[in-house]
Design a protein around this motif. Structure first.
Motif, PDB file in Angstrom:
ATOM      1  N   PRO A   9      38.432  36.744  36.401  1.00 41.60           N
ATOM      2  CA  PRO A   9      39.601  36.539  37.264  1.00 41.60           C
ATOM      3  C   PRO A   9      40.290  35.208  36.974  1.00 41.60           C
ATOM      4  O   PRO A   9      39.642  34.219  36.625  1.00 41.60           O
ATOM      5  N   ALA A  10      41.598  35.193  37.136  1.00 41.73           N
ATOM      6  CA  ALA A  10      42.364  33.946  37.065  1.00 41.73           C
ATOM      7  C   ALA A  10      42.493  33.421  38.483  1.00 41.73           C
ATOM      8  O   ALA A  10      42.932  34.136  39.381  1.00 41.73           O
ATOM      9  N   VAL A  53      55.832  32.361  42.776  1.00 42.63           N
ATOM     10  CA  VAL A  53      56.651  32.902  41.706  1.00 42.63           C
ATOM     11  C   VAL A  53      55.710  33.805  40.904  1.00 42.63           C
ATOM     12  O   VAL A  53      54.577  33.425  40.595  1.00 42.63           O
ATOM     13  N   TYR A  54      56.186  34.997  40.595  1.00 48.45           N
ATOM     14  CA  TYR A  54      55.351  36.007  39.946  1.00 48.45           C
ATOM     15  C   TYR A  54      55.713  36.139  38.474  1.00 48.45           C
ATOM     16  O   TYR A  54      56.888  36.038  38.106  1.00 48.45           O
ATOM     17  N   PHE A  55      54.700  36.402  37.639  1.00 45.91           N
ATOM     18  CA  PHE A  55      54.927  36.563  36.208  1.00 45.91           C
ATOM     19  C   PHE A  55      53.807  37.390  35.617  1.00 45.91           C
ATOM     20  O   PHE A  55      52.843  37.742  36.299  1.00 45.91           O
ATOM     21  N   THR A  56      53.934  37.725  34.348  1.00 44.56           N
ATOM     22  CA  THR A  56      52.977  38.599  33.684  1.00 44.56           C
ATOM     23  C   THR A  56      52.835  38.209  32.216  1.00 44.56           C
ATOM     24  O   THR A  56      53.691  37.507  31.672  1.00 44.56           O
ATOM     25  N   ALA A  57      51.792  38.690  31.597  1.00 42.53           N
ATOM     26  CA  ALA A  57      51.611  38.491  30.163  1.00 42.53           C
ATOM     27  C   ALA A  57      51.981  39.753  29.382  1.00 42.53           C
ATOM     28  O   ALA A  57      51.783  39.803  28.172  1.00 42.53           O
ATOM     29  N   ASP A  93      47.614  38.159  40.617  1.00 43.66           N
ATOM     30  CA  ASP A  93      48.448  38.632  41.723  1.00 43.66           C
ATOM     31  C   ASP A  93      47.631  39.619  42.551  1.00 43.66           C
ATOM     32  O   ASP A  93      47.354  40.731  42.104  1.00 43.66           O
ATOM     33  N   PRO A  94      47.235  39.248  43.776  1.00 45.05           N
ATOM     34  CA  PRO A  94      46.386  40.137  44.572  1.00 45.05           C
ATOM     35  C   PRO A  94      47.089  41.417  45.015  1.00 45.05           C
ATOM     36  O   PRO A  94      46.427  42.368  45.410  1.00 45.05           O
ATOM     37  N   ASN A  95      48.417  41.454  44.936  1.00 49.74           N
ATOM     38  CA  ASN A  95      49.153  42.650  45.337  1.00 49.74           C
ATOM     39  C   ASN A  95      48.902  43.818  44.407  1.00 49.74           C
ATOM     40  O   ASN A  95      49.040  44.970  44.797  1.00 49.74           O
ATOM     41  N   VAL A  96      48.543  43.528  43.186  1.00 48.10           N
ATOM     42  CA  VAL A  96      48.212  44.613  42.253  1.00 48.10           C
ATOM     43  C   VAL A  96      46.756  44.544  41.818  1.00 48.10           C
ATOM     44  O   VAL A  96      46.090  45.559  41.688  1.00 48.10           O
ATOM     45  N   THR A  97      46.248  43.350  41.614  1.00 50.79           N
ATOM     46  CA  THR A  97      44.896  43.194  41.069  1.00 50.79           C
ATOM     47  C   THR A  97      43.836  43.807  41.975  1.00 50.79           C
ATOM     48  O   THR A  97      43.069  44.652  41.551  1.00 50.79           O
ATOM     49  N   ASP A  98      43.801  43.354  43.220  1.00 53.71           N
ATOM     50  CA  ASP A  98      42.737  43.791  44.110  1.00 53.71           C
ATOM     51  C   ASP A  98      43.043  45.130  44.773  1.00 53.71           C
ATOM     52  O   ASP A  98      42.140  45.898  45.067  1.00 53.71           O
ATOM     53  N   LYS A  99      44.302  45.410  45.009  1.00 56.52           N
ATOM     54  CA  LYS A  99      44.665  46.598  45.778  1.00 56.52           C
ATOM     55  C   LYS A  99      44.887  47.834  44.922  1.00 56.52           C
ATOM     56  O   LYS A  99      44.582  48.943  45.328  1.00 56.52           O
ATOM     57  N   PHE A 101      45.020  47.781  40.955  1.00 64.66           N
ATOM     58  CA  PHE A 101      44.563  47.791  39.573  1.00 64.66           C
ATOM     59  C   PHE A 101      43.423  46.796  39.375  1.00 64.66           C
ATOM     60  O   PHE A 101      43.627  45.722  38.817  1.00 64.66           O
ATOM     61  N   PRO A 102      42.214  47.115  39.826  1.00 59.58           N
ATOM     62  CA  PRO A 102      41.094  46.180  39.655  1.00 59.58           C
ATOM     63  C   PRO A 102      40.941  45.748  38.196  1.00 59.58           C
ATOM     64  O   PRO A 102      41.084  46.547  37.277  1.00 59.58           O
ATOM     65  N   GLY A 103      40.708  44.461  38.010  1.00 55.42           N
ATOM     66  CA  GLY A 103      40.554  43.927  36.663  1.00 55.42           C
ATOM     67  C   GLY A 103      41.855  43.435  36.066  1.00 55.42           C
ATOM     68  O   GLY A 103      41.877  42.900  34.978  1.00 55.42           O
ATOM     69  N   ASN A 104      42.966  43.613  36.764  1.00 56.65           N
ATOM     70  CA  ASN A 104      44.279  43.123  36.354  1.00 56.65           C
ATOM     71  C   ASN A 104      44.759  43.661  34.996  1.00 56.65           C
ATOM     72  O   ASN A 104      45.172  42.888  34.135  1.00 56.65           O
TER      73      ASN A 104
END
Length: 152
Positions: A9-10, A53-57, A93-99, A101-104
């Motif tokens: 996790p980050a 602020v949200y971002f992605t790789a 981002d816990p809005n997607v990671t935990d809810k 898409f586990p593992g991001n």
């Protein structure tokens, strides 16, 4: 699955292992050098001020952000994707990671620190209109059911 193959996790205390480049999808027209900071209106919920602020790789994840922000604004302006540099620590981002898409796997992150816009990504592939409409319909359903909660 052995523990060495699990995603790390980050967190604000431990995000240095996450490698870019990083992208931010939005409807805003920005220039290189601008810093994106928390405290501005959300692209996804009218009247909401974002604390992060949200971002992605991943370019594909940024494309969703750009396309949805543009579609929800309804002003006909295109979505845009920017290459960004985090200027401080960040977390998954816990809005997607935990809810959702586990593992991001979407490689989605958020920060309370600025992101510096490095450049605009001119060539990116959007989603087909049916997929975009499906996502918009799903968001509308979540909103109607009161389940469009953003943990911010």
């Amino acid at each position: 699955m052995d523990e060495s193959s699990l995603p790390v996790p980050a967190t604000y205390d431990s995000c240095g292992h996450v490698q870019g480049p990083f992208f931010h999808g939005t409807r805003a027209a920005l220039v290189a050098g601008v810093q994106l900071v928390p405290g501005h209106g959300s692209n996804f919920q009218e009247g909401r001020v974002s604390n992060h602020v949200y971002f992605t790789a991943l370019v594909d994840t940024a494309a969703w952000g750009a396309e949805l922000a543009a579609a929800l604004a309804g002003d006909g302006e295109p979505g845009r994707i920017y290459v960004v540099e985090p200027l401080g620590p960040f977390e998954d981002d816990p809005n997607v990671t935990d809810k959702r898409f586990p593992g991001n796997p979407t490689r989605s992150y958020r920060t309370r620190h600025p992101l510096r816009v490095v450049s605009e990504l001119d060539s990116w592939q959007g989603h087909d209109p049916e997929a975009l409409q499906g996502m918009l319909d799903h968001l509308a359903l979540l909103r109607a059911e009161g389940r469009d909660v953003i943990e911010d």
